[in-house]
Design an enzyme around this catalytic site. Structure first.
Site, PDB file in Angstrom:
ATOM      1  N   CYS A 156      48.862  39.726  38.460  1.00  0.00           N
ATOM      2  CA  CYS A 156      48.082  40.699  39.243  1.00  0.00           C
ATOM      3  C   CYS A 156      46.855  40.061  39.916  1.00  0.00           C
ATOM      4  O   CYS A 156      46.558  40.368  41.077  1.00  0.00           O
ATOM      5  CB  CYS A 156      47.672  41.868  38.358  1.00  0.00           C
ATOM      6  N   HIS A 184      41.247  45.462  39.518  1.00  0.00           N
ATOM      7  CA  HIS A 184      40.556  44.175  39.355  1.00  0.00           C
ATOM      8  C   HIS A 184      39.755  43.867  40.620  1.00  0.00           C
ATOM      9  O   HIS A 184      40.172  44.210  41.730  1.00  0.00           O
ATOM     10  CB  HIS A 184      41.566  43.031  39.186  1.00  0.00           C
TER      11      HIS A 184
END
Ligand code: NAP
Length: 336
Positions: A130, A243
């Site tokens: 990710c 994130h």
């Protein structure tokens, strides 16, 4: 593969599995049937999806008869144990785990960057890490125009990157801490509420953790560029979801922040949020639930020749995992 595949979701009860179902519905992904697979712990439970009730089944080597497409997100060891059985049964596996990412036989794909690699698959296609996806979607348009020589990344990774239980742990710890109760640590190695700590993956002899190593190796593979230099520091922050990353890049050709902004505004999968006057830039609270990677704080890094700095944020369960996997599958279906 058929235009209307029989689909299995392996790891369906998890953070990525649940988002994957939502995205299949949102994007009207065609499927003839859907099989919900998880561990023995969840087997037998009912799961509602698109006005139907499904029974969750325990994933075993025999789970894939008649299945054309598997979305796998039950962890690396489960993918290693089961993917070959799925491929033998005739399915294509789009794998969200790290099990096969660096296997030279397995394409590692971000559809905005290297969709052409999908056609080379031999049954398994890997979805990148990710943090790698969130950095590379906005860096690719810059790389194409100005050729990136070096990347320095510092991540600010959400609790949910460690799964649905880690997200719950952040909520519980926050409540306990505010109520003056002792804080319990069951999923993450350190208290995440009101804290920041180095990424909870194994640290190698060179001092880099596995997340940092993944970013380095995967970037070279996805960009098809072994010469690109990249180093990272990966950190968990008490954010529920999405994130963020501070990225410093050094390019071969000069590229001003204005030129980069213009380039990124047109790039697929990217949204520029860069309002210096209002001090308004990408934030994980706002990228939560979004598919685009938001980019801002574009500025010159004056410490190197042709240096550019930026701050990016993206929902790692969506574009960092589930959305990217569904985009890969959509391309697979078109290639039939
Ligand atoms: P999670 O929330 O902990 O979910 C794990 C899933 O795997 C659950 O459905 C669980 O089922 C299933 N599972 C566990 N053991 C199993 C077994 N023995 N057999 C079959 N199924 C089993 O984790 P996640 O965050 O969704 O992550 C899953 C994978 O995706 C990991 O490899 C992770 O690295 C990767 N990934 C995660 C993210 C993210 O942001 N979270 C992003 C990119 C990639 P039960 O409910 O039955 O235990």
């Amino acid at each position: 593969m058929l235009k209307n595949p029989h689909v299995a979701v392996l790891g369906v009860t998890g953070a990525v599995g649940q988002e994957l179902l939502a995205i299949l519905e949102e994007r009207k992904f065609p499927f003839a049937s859907l099989k919900m697979l998880a561990s023995a712990r969840s087997a037998g439970r009912d799961m509602q999806f698109m006005d139907r009730t499904y029974k969750i089944e325990e994933a075993t080597p025999d789970s894939f008869k008649g299945i054309d497409l598997v979305f796998a997100s039950a962890g690396g060891s489960i993918s290693k144990a089961l993917a070959s059985h799925a491929v033998k049964a005739g399915a294509v596996v789009v794998d969200n785990t790290s099990a096969f990412r660096m296997d030279p036989e397995v394409p590692l794909v971000i559809p905005e960057i290297n969709p052409g690699d999908i056609a080379k698959h031999k049954g398994i296609i890997a979805n990148p890490n990710c943090s790698t996806i969130i950095a590379l979607v906005p860096l690719w348009p810059i790389h194409k125009v100005a050729k990136i020589k070096r990347i320095i990344a510092a991540t600010y990774q959400a609790a949910s990157g460690a799964g649905a239980k880690a997200m719950e742990e952040l909520k519980l710890q926050t409540q306990d801490f505010l109520a003056g109760r002792p804080v319990k640590k069951e999923v993450l190695p350190h208290q995440i509420a009101f804290n920041v700590f180095s990424h909870n993956s194994k640290i190698g002899a060179d001092g880099y953790n596995e997340e940092e190593v993944k970013m380095v190796k995967e970037t070279k593979k996805i960009f098809h560029d072994d010469a690109i230099q990249i180093t990272a520091t990966c950190v968990r922050v008490p954010v529920l979801r999405a994130h963020s990353e501070a990225l410093y890049v050094e390019t071969e050709k000069p590229l001003s922040p204005d030129e980069a902004r213009e380039l990124l505004a047109k790039a697929p999968g990217v949204k520029v949020i860069d309002d210096r006057e209002k001090n308004y830039f990408p934030m994980p609270l706002e990228t939560t639930g979004q598919d685009d990677i938001w980019v801002g704080r574009l500025r010159v890094d004056p410490t190197v020749k042709n240096g550019l700095a930026m701050f990016v944020s993206g929902d790692q369960i969506r574009k960092g995992a589930a959305t990217n996997a569904v985009q890969i599958a959509e391309i697979l279906l078109k290639q039939q």
